[in-house]
Scaffold this active site. Structure first.
Site, mmCIF file in Angstrom:
data_model
loop_
_atom_site.group_PDB
_atom_site.id
_atom_site.type_symbol
_atom_site.label_atom_id
_atom_site.label_comp_id
_atom_site.label_asym_id
_atom_site.label_seq_id
_atom_site.Cartn_x
_atom_site.Cartn_y
_atom_site.Cartn_z
ATOM 1 N N HIS A 93 0.846 -1.192 0.000
ATOM 2 C CA HIS A 93 0.000 0.000 0.000
ATOM 3 C C HIS A 93 0.876 1.236 0.000
ATOM 4 C CE1 HIS A 93 -3.368 2.673 0.732
ATOM 5 N NE2 HIS A 93 -2.599 3.308 1.596
ATOM 6 N N ASP A 172 -15.421 2.411 7.097
ATOM 7 C CA ASP A 172 -14.368 3.328 6.652
ATOM 8 C C ASP A 172 -14.846 4.179 5.478
ATOM 9 O OD1 ASP A 172 -11.567 4.347 6.443
ATOM 10 O OD2 ASP A 172 -11.743 3.394 4.491
ATOM 11 N N ARG A 179 -15.113 12.683 6.809
ATOM 12 C CA ARG A 179 -13.855 13.388 7.108
ATOM 13 C C ARG A 179 -13.482 14.326 5.968
ATOM 14 N NH1 ARG A 179 -10.104 8.753 7.323
ATOM 15 N NH2 ARG A 179 -8.468 10.334 7.526
ATOM 16 N N SER A 194 -7.946 4.093 8.885
ATOM 17 C CA SER A 194 -8.619 4.003 7.588
ATOM 18 C C SER A 194 -7.851 3.077 6.647
ATOM 19 C CB SER A 194 -8.733 5.404 6.982
ATOM 20 O OG SER A 194 -9.257 5.346 5.667
ATOM 21 N N LYS A 198 -8.846 -1.484 5.912
ATOM 22 C CA LYS A 198 -9.061 -2.102 4.607
ATOM 23 C C LYS A 198 -7.986 -3.134 4.304
ATOM 24 C CE LYS A 198 -9.217 1.827 2.268
ATOM 25 N NZ LYS A 198 -9.296 2.935 3.223
#
Length: 437
Positions: A93, A172, A179, A194, A198
């Site tokens: 990620h 999320d 947000r 967040s 995931k």
């Protein structure tokens, strides 16, 4: 009407006053908000309280797990290749940057060593590009796959890059949208939870985080980026996922392209054994970490880019998702070149300004529902550290809508800093490595 276990106002007050939210409070909050029992304005107030008061690690961990538990989890533990061999799984990620096409060469590279890469990716918003937008520049390629299609592709090609299903951490998705409109996106506890909710829900055995820091990154400050990386490594490790983070420089765009089709072209160059050195360096570094997490060491990772094995996997992946790996990608109708106005060393090519230029040309979107131009973007001709002469091409701007050029030209010219050739640009790429303590 059923009686709720907690008062939302009491929970907001607790965090507003700097208190610690209990596990039970957090579990109830995420569940109640997901099912609509907490009003948007109340969750906005709680987000703002967290923004100012923060959370300790125990709170962040529980918040993350509560968001995971709001939806389904994927399970790759029984994944096998076509010969029946059990496959280890690994994922990467990135916190987002400009020219960050690393997922494209990385997934097939790692898969070529027999490790499965289920890479669930997203779309771009603002100055940061989205992996799915890039791949959708390939005619016919599709991002949406069923779980059955995903597992079949992992068994065959060994890697898949696709859109995440709506069932993963639905809390999320709802929280992020809130947000985004309440100026609470840049809260470290909320960012970490967040991302990790995931990623943990995706169910891979190893997770490598590429935490960007610098002008074109979400985190501009290295100390803050390091704290975010440490928090996410802790969350992953705590959840039983082998997690490592690299801190990487995003003061300058990665590679020589920022856009969609042009980034795919550059990724294919890397898979063919060429391409910009910084893209190769980061791809190899992340692949090495991903493979080590799966127990594979002492292999020639860079060699797999040169001998064609990674390219073979790329072609399998693209074909499996309806694309043609040999098709000519879309090209922008109009172009404009920006030239150096001075002579000397290129000290800076600001990533944020280049990203905004690409976005303004049509490569990105301001809202999730906006469309993007496949051929739009910025092609760079030099990188910081190079000596340039007056009149030398620095960047070429690409778009189908030439009325977008003036703003993009302004941004690219602002991005450029040329100084004396005795000065030195900071061209470091990997700034640090964070592991669980």
């Amino acid at each position: 009407m059923a009686t709720e276990a907690f008062s939302t106002v009491d929970i907001i007050r607790t965090k507003r006053d700097g208190g610690i939210l209990s596990d039970e409070m957090i579990d109830w909050t995420i569940d109640a908000y997901t099912r609509g029992a907490i009003a948007e304005e109340q969750m906005s107030a709680l987000n703002m309280a967290i923004f100012f008061q923060g959370m300790n690690r125990k709170e962040i961990s529980r918040w993350t797990h509560a968001m995971i538990n709001s939806g389904e989890r994927m399970d790759f533990s029984g994944l096998k290749d076509t010969t029946g061999k059990i496959l280890a799984t690994t994922d990467k990620h990135s916190t987002g940057g400009v020219g960050d096409k690393i997922t494209l060469p990385l997934a097939p590279l790692v898969a070529s060593f027999g490790v499965a890469v289920p890479q669930l990716s997203g779309r771009g918003l603002g100055h940061t590009g989205g992996t799915l937008d890039k791949l959708e520049a390939i005619p016919g390629w599709r991002a949406a796959l069923s779980n059955e299609e995903m597992f079949a592709q992992l068994a065959g090609a060994g890697a898949v890059i696709c859109a995440a299903g709506t069932g993963l951490a639905p809390a999320d998705k709802k929280l992020y949208a809130l947000r985004d409109v309440t100026a609470t996106v840049d809260s470290l506890p909320l960012i970490a939870s967040s991302i990790m909710s995931k990623k943990i829900a995706e169910g891979t055995g190893t997770l490598i985080l590429d935490v960007k820091v610098g002008s074109g990154a979400f985190m501009k400050d290295e100390a803050m980026a390091r704290e975010l990386a440490e928090t996410m490594v802790y969350l992953g490790t705590d959840a039983g996922v082998n997690t490592v983070a690299l801190l990487t420089n995003m003061d300058t765009p990665l590679g020589l392209t920022a856009g969609n089709a042009i980034e795919v072209d550059e990724s294919v160059e890397v898979l063919a054994g060429g391409g910009p050195e910084d893209v190769i360096e980061l791809t190899v570094a992340l692949a090495t970490e991903m493979l080590a997490g799966a127990g594979i060491t002492d292999v020639d990772v860079r060699g797999a880019l040169n001998n064609g094995q990674a390219m073979d996997r790329w072609r399998q992946m693209i074909i499996a998702q309806g694309g043609d790996p040999d098709v000519k990608l879309p090209v922008a109708k109009e172009s404009h070149t920006v030239y150096a106005q001075a002579e000397g060393a290129l000290l800076k090519l600001d990533a944020m300004d280049i990203g905004l230029a690409a976005w303004s040309l049509g490569a990105g979107r301001a809202r999730k529902e906006d469309s993007v131009q496949a051929g739009a973007g910025v092609r760079l001709h030099v990188k910081p550290g190079a000596l340039v002469r007056r009149g030398q091409p620095i960047a070429t701007l690409l778009t189908d809508t030439p009325e977008k050029f003036p703003r993009a030209i302004e941004l690219v010219e602002k991005a450029i800093l040329i100084g004396s050739d005795t000065d030195r640009a900071d061209t470091r790429l990997i700034l640090g490595r964070i592991v669980a303590k």
